[in-house]
Design an enzyme around this catalytic site. Structure first.
Site, short mmCIF file in Angstrom:
data_model
loop_
_atom_site.label_atom_id
_atom_site.label_comp_id
_atom_site.label_asym_id
_atom_site.label_seq_id
_atom_site.Cartn_x
_atom_site.Cartn_y
_atom_site.Cartn_z
N ASP A 1 84.11 47.16 -5.63
CA ASP A 1 84.48 47.49 -7.01
C ASP A 1 83.54 46.76 -7.98
O ASP A 1 83.20 45.59 -7.77
CB ASP A 1 85.93 47.02 -7.22
CG ASP A 1 86.51 47.47 -8.55
OD1 ASP A 1 86.51 48.69 -8.80
OD2 ASP A 1 86.96 46.61 -9.33
N GLU B 1 80.17 50.32 -6.05
CA GLU B 1 80.46 51.13 -7.23
C GLU B 1 79.51 50.65 -8.32
O GLU B 1 79.77 49.64 -8.99
CB GLU B 1 81.92 50.94 -7.67
CG GLU B 1 82.28 51.86 -8.81
CD GLU B 1 83.25 51.27 -9.82
OE1 GLU B 1 83.83 52.05 -10.59
OE2 GLU B 1 83.44 50.03 -9.85
#
Ligand code: NOJ
Length: 553
Positions: A206, A266
């Protein structure tokens, strides 16, 4: 020859993104869970995916849908238990499906015990040193330490009782870790090993372009969210960290299931070159490329996006993606189901790996009229309702055409389940797996057929021999996308307003819309927003040096 080191499973995998709270509820409490997911594994196997990526399932107060992690090494009791997670790993292994988990290293939850300890400790203490606490500016320190904005709206700083401020690039319930503190590194290494030891195949990282902040935390020249490198994104220090993570991933036996372990970052970038440093040798195996999400529905834009990504990395190291739990669903974003179907055929025809977000295979639209009272996304609250937020792509899946929560929740004893945690709109059941499976023209059957063909066609995935596949653009009108992949495959999409005669081919393998007749197109034409996979005569093999010599005499 096939080589698990140079072309590991992940280099052409189709990964299905599961948003656990909205996928399937196995205990009737209205919240999706691991039990529900386990029950639906035959569905995923039938669809034909290689792996699932689970967004956070950890204990969390849900300030940001679970991206506020209170315990990195456990399962939220509303979603299941660690035993059920292990069971999931065992069963997916039996189905030859791998599991990727979401690692959230930029921030934790404000209720994480270490942040609670930091709040209880004094300014300057070791406890506060795990996070980014600073004194404020201005008289009495009542102004935030700098002008950084939170990604969800408002300032990226919140003041605590003793007057200091802590940094949170997202919600105030998500304090940022200080990645310059070696204890943070050590803790995350343990977390990574904890899950890899259990048998997960990889990590989705993330905010992988975040974590390190420029020393001194300088003001931004323009205090706006952006995907350009700035004082808190795309910092060069991150790559040394990723090399250490890569070494951990590579220390697991690639020859035993689940194979070479991956990590996919990401990384939201303003342009493909910003992705470049992430793809240096020895760093993260993969980063998402969001080019098909950010591109508009124009042949020139999509072609440029595909070319830029292929030139940089290829789709193996920068997998393709049309949607996820953060963006409008493709049916709505692109402007209708026909486009989303054509985009799906594009996605699955490109070289490398692709991710499919749950419900894309059902053609779910974004739910735009969710009542404000039902909304959960912090972006909605922190912008005081100016940004609608992301709840509309997270509505619990329909599994049945009718019945309570359209089959999302199941109860053992026939009792009525609790309402789903986000309300489903009327008519949601028309998109259910049960309704779509018998319909040969459904989204589900388009995806299923494409995934089957992708496995069997030698030009698709990485191409056979492995890794040889690339995209060869063919002559086409400016509003069409037509490319060949060898051997013998042609993709065509019509992004214009008039029918597009099919390019030369031997057979239509799959079409996203029924073909139409058109003057001068004896084999049929693609309607506007239609796409097709075609079998073409294999391209002539270029003469070998010996043949050329022979021909030249
Ligand atoms: C990206 C995740 O996909 C998104 O859902 C989340 O809100 C932010 N990172 C913060 O963790």
């Amino acid at each position: 020859m096939m080589n698990a080191q140079t072309h590991p499973w992940w280099s052409e995998a189709i990964v299905y993104q599961v948003y656990p709270r909205s996928f399937a509820d196995g205990n009737g409490d209205g919240i999706g869970d691991l039990r529900g997911l386990i029950e639906k594994l035959p569905y995923l196997e039938d669809l034909g995916v290689d792996a699932v990526w689970l967004t956070p399932f950890y204990p969390s107060p849900l300030a940001d849908g679970g991206y506020d992690v209170a315990d990195y090494c456990d399962v939220d009791p509303r979603i299941g238990t660690l035993q059920e997670f292990d069971q999931l790993l065992q069963i997916t292994k039996n189905h030859n499906i791998r599991v990727i988990i979401d690692l959230v290293p930029n921030h934790c939850s404000a209720s994480h015990p270490l942040f609670q300890a930091a709040l209880a400790a004094k300014p300057g203490s070791a406890e506060r040193g795990l996070f980014i606490f600073r004194d404020g500016r201005g008289p009495g320190g009542d102004q935030p330490p700098n002008n950084w904005p939170s990604n969800f709206g408002g300032p990226a700083w919140t003041r605590v009782g003793d007057g200091q401020w802590y940094l949170h690039l997202f919600d105030s319930g998500q304090p940022d870790w200080d990645w310059r503190n070696p204890e943070v590194r050590q803790m995350f290494e343990k977390i990574i090993r904890f899950w890899l030891d259990r048998g997960v195949a990889g990590l989705r990282v993330d905010v992988a372009h975040g974590m390190f902040k420029e020393p001194g935390l300088p003001d931004l020249a323009v205090p706006e969210r952006s995907n350009r490198p700035n004082a808190y994104t795309h910092r060069p220090e991150i790559h040394e960290l990723y090399r250490t993570w890569r070494a951990i991933l590579d220390s697991y036996d690639p020859d035993a299931f689940p194979g070479a372990r991956t990590a996919v970052g990401e990384v939201w970038a303003d342009s493909p070159p910003t992705l470049q440093p992430y793809l240096a040798p020895g760093g993260l195996p993969q980063v998402f490329n969001f080019e098909l999400i950010t591109s508009d529905w124009k042949a020139a834009s999509i072609k440029a996006a595909v070319d830029a990504t292929l030139a940089l990395a290829g789709g193996s190291r920068a997998p393709w993606v049309l949607g996820n739990h953060d963006v409008l669903r493709p049916v709505t974003r692109l402007g209708g189901p026909a486009r989303a179907r054509a985009a799906a055929l594009l996605l699955l025809a490109l070289p490398g790996s692709a991710y499919v977000y749950q419900g894309e295979e059902l053609g779910l639209p974004e739910v735009l009229d969710l009542p404000d009272a039902a909304r959960q996304d912090p972006r909605f609250f922190r912008t005081k309702g100016k940004a609608r937020g992301r709840d509309g792509c997270r509505i619990p899946l329909p599994w049945s055409p009718a019945g309570p929560s359209y089959g999302f929740s199941r109860t053992d004893n026939g009792a009525s389940p609790a309402p789903p945690w986000l309300p489903q709109p009327e008519g949601w059941g028309a998109y259910s797996a049960e309704a779509e499976r018998p319909d040969p023209d459904s989204f589900y059957n388009l995806y299923r057929a494409a995934l089957r063909l992708r496995r069997s066609h030698p030009a698709l995935g990485l191409g056979r021999p492995r890794g040889t596949g690339t995209v060869r653009w063919l002559d086409a009108p400016p509003d069409a996308l037509v490319f060949g992949r060898d051997p013998g495959f042609v993709f065509a999409a019509n992004l214009g307003d008039d029918p597009l005669p099919l390019p030369p081919h031997e057979e239509v393998l799959l079409a996203s819309s029924p073909l139409v007749s058109s003057d001068g197109a004896p084999d049929g034409a693609l309607p506007p927003d239609g796409a097709a996979w075609l079998a073409a005569a294999p391209a002539p093999v270029p003469p070998t040096v010996c043949q050329m010599r022979t021909r030249a005499g």
